[in-house]
Design an enzyme around this catalytic site. Sequence first.
Site, PDB file in Angstrom:
ATOM      1  N   ASP A  12     -50.349  17.589  24.614  1.00 53.93           N
ATOM      2  CA  ASP A  12     -51.326  16.847  23.814  1.00 53.93           C
ATOM      3  C   ASP A  12     -51.575  15.460  24.414  1.00 53.93           C
ATOM      4  O   ASP A  12     -50.684  14.866  25.021  1.00 53.93           O
ATOM      5  CB  ASP A  12     -50.790  16.721  22.380  1.00 53.93           C
ATOM      6  CG  ASP A  12     -51.890  16.344  21.400  1.00 53.93           C
ATOM      7  OD1 ASP A  12     -53.083  16.426  21.767  1.00 53.93           O
ATOM      8  OD2 ASP A  12     -51.555  15.962  20.260  1.00 53.93           O
ATOM      9  N   HIS A  29     -58.630  16.209  30.582  1.00 53.75           N
ATOM     10  CA  HIS A  29     -58.209  17.601  30.808  1.00 53.75           C
ATOM     11  C   HIS A  29     -58.003  17.865  32.299  1.00 53.75           C
ATOM     12  O   HIS A  29     -57.070  18.566  32.686  1.00 53.75           O
ATOM     13  CB  HIS A  29     -59.249  18.572  30.243  1.00 53.75           C
ATOM     14  CG  HIS A  29     -59.377  18.495  28.741  1.00 53.75           C
ATOM     15  ND1 HIS A  29     -58.278  18.456  27.914  1.00 53.75           N
ATOM     16  CD2 HIS A  29     -60.461  18.455  27.919  1.00 53.75           C
ATOM     17  CE1 HIS A  29     -58.683  18.385  26.648  1.00 53.75           C
ATOM     18  NE2 HIS A  29     -60.004  18.380  26.626  1.00 53.75           N
ATOM     19  N   LEU A 123     -39.761  31.700  38.301  1.00 53.69           N
ATOM     20  CA  LEU A 123     -40.260  31.254  36.996  1.00 53.69           C
ATOM     21  C   LEU A 123     -41.392  32.148  36.484  1.00 53.69           C
ATOM     22  O   LEU A 123     -42.246  32.560  37.267  1.00 53.69           O
ATOM     23  CB  LEU A 123     -40.785  29.818  37.158  1.00 53.69           C
ATOM     24  CG  LEU A 123     -41.499  29.205  35.960  1.00 53.69           C
ATOM     25  CD1 LEU A 123     -40.496  28.794  34.893  1.00 53.69           C
ATOM     26  CD2 LEU A 123     -42.319  27.971  36.371  1.00 53.69           C
TER      27      LEU A 123
HETATM   28  C1  FPP Z   1     -54.705  18.642  23.977  1.00 53.67           C
HETATM   29  O1  FPP Z   1     -55.156  17.332  24.235  1.00 53.67           O
HETATM   30  C2  FPP Z   1     -54.976  19.478  25.094  1.00 53.67           C
HETATM   31  C3  FPP Z   1     -55.706  20.630  25.058  1.00 53.67           C
HETATM   32  C4  FPP Z   1     -56.294  21.181  23.837  1.00 53.67           C
HETATM   33  C5  FPP Z   1     -55.984  21.386  26.273  1.00 53.67           C
HETATM   34  C6  FPP Z   1     -54.858  21.488  27.240  1.00 53.67           C
HETATM   35  C7  FPP Z   1     -55.436  21.609  28.579  1.00 53.67           C
HETATM   36  C8  FPP Z   1     -54.915  21.094  29.709  1.00 53.67           C
HETATM   37  C9  FPP Z   1     -53.592  20.437  29.761  1.00 53.67           C
HETATM   38  C10 FPP Z   1     -55.642  21.142  31.003  1.00 53.67           C
HETATM   39  C11 FPP Z   1     -56.024  22.481  31.499  1.00 53.67           C
HETATM   40  C12 FPP Z   1     -54.919  23.447  31.516  1.00 53.67           C
HETATM   41  C13 FPP Z   1     -54.728  24.319  32.517  1.00 53.67           C
HETATM   42  C14 FPP Z   1     -53.651  25.311  32.410  1.00 53.67           C
HETATM   43  C15 FPP Z   1     -55.532  24.318  33.731  1.00 53.67           C
HETATM   44  P1  FPP Z   1     -56.327  16.738  23.356  1.00 53.67           P
HETATM   45  O2  FPP Z   1     -57.596  16.988  24.047  1.00 53.67           O
HETATM   46  O3  FPP Z   1     -56.245  17.256  21.960  1.00 53.67           O
HETATM   47  O4  FPP Z   1     -55.975  15.214  23.405  1.00 53.67           O
HETATM   48  P2  FPP Z   1     -56.146  14.150  22.229  1.00 53.67           P
HETATM   49  O5  FPP Z   1     -55.182  14.532  21.145  1.00 53.67           O
HETATM   50  O6  FPP Z   1     -55.772  12.858  22.891  1.00 53.67           O
HETATM   51  O7  FPP Z   1     -57.574  14.193  21.789  1.00 53.67           O
END
Ligand code: FPP
Length: 227
Positions: A12, A29, A123
């Site tokens: 997150d 992201h 892994l």
């Molecule tokens: C949460 O942060 C993150 C997500 C919903 C997406 C996770 C994606 C990635 C880590 C990148 C892509 C992944 C791969 C495997 C290539 P948020 O957007 O909710 O952040 P915030 O809480 O600060 O708004």
Amino acid sequence: MNQLKHIAIIMDGNGRWANLRNKKRIFGHKNGAETVRNITIHSSDIGLSYLTLYAFSTENWKRPKIEINFLTKLLDEYLKKELETYLKHNVKFNIIGDISKFNHSLQKRITQTIEKTAHCTGLTQTLAINYGSKDELTRAVNKILKKEHKNEITQETIENYLDTKNIPPVDMLIRTGGEKRLSNFLLWQSAYSELFFTNTLWPDFTNIEFDKMIKKFKVIHRKFGAV
Ligand code: FPP
């Protein structure tokens, strides 16, 4: 010292990381994907068996379409680019969640990556995509109703129908980004996992912080309901 087989992470904080830099959420992201790569290679290097990452939840469809499209494209590009890394580090790629909702080219990329890394013995990296525990349990119960003609079912039966059927329970569950909730992630599988929360935003999460958490985990007295 506790045995450590399976770490699961709620990644997150990408959006806030980008906002702090006056950039769009998608920039977060993109940088988050780099952390995915680093933590995966590091997990492989330290001999971890299972790493499960929450990449897209069943609730994430509520996000703006532009962000959803970016995330699916990023995932597709990531799998294409990182196939080499999976193979080099002997990492088996796996997914949990219902991928039928994604476009066909992404579904194909996912299936191909699973096939091409199936022989890897190090892994297992599992991405949770269009995943939610409530959805997973509901799908499991529906499959059980169709296939098992019994009056009573056991916990083992339920486990055999979950998306995680070949994966051991979660030992450590980490959430970055400062919130302290599980957000519908691996609720059954983390019944006895040790929870680690950090304010670090996912793109800033380092191997060093990861190692510090592992060190703490190793000396926790895990009782599993006993004394
Ligand atoms: C949460 O942060 C993150 C997500 C919903 C997406 C996770 C994606 C990635 C880590 C990148 C892509 C992944 C791969 C495997 C290539 P948020 O957007 O909710 O952040 P915030 O809480 O600060 O708004």
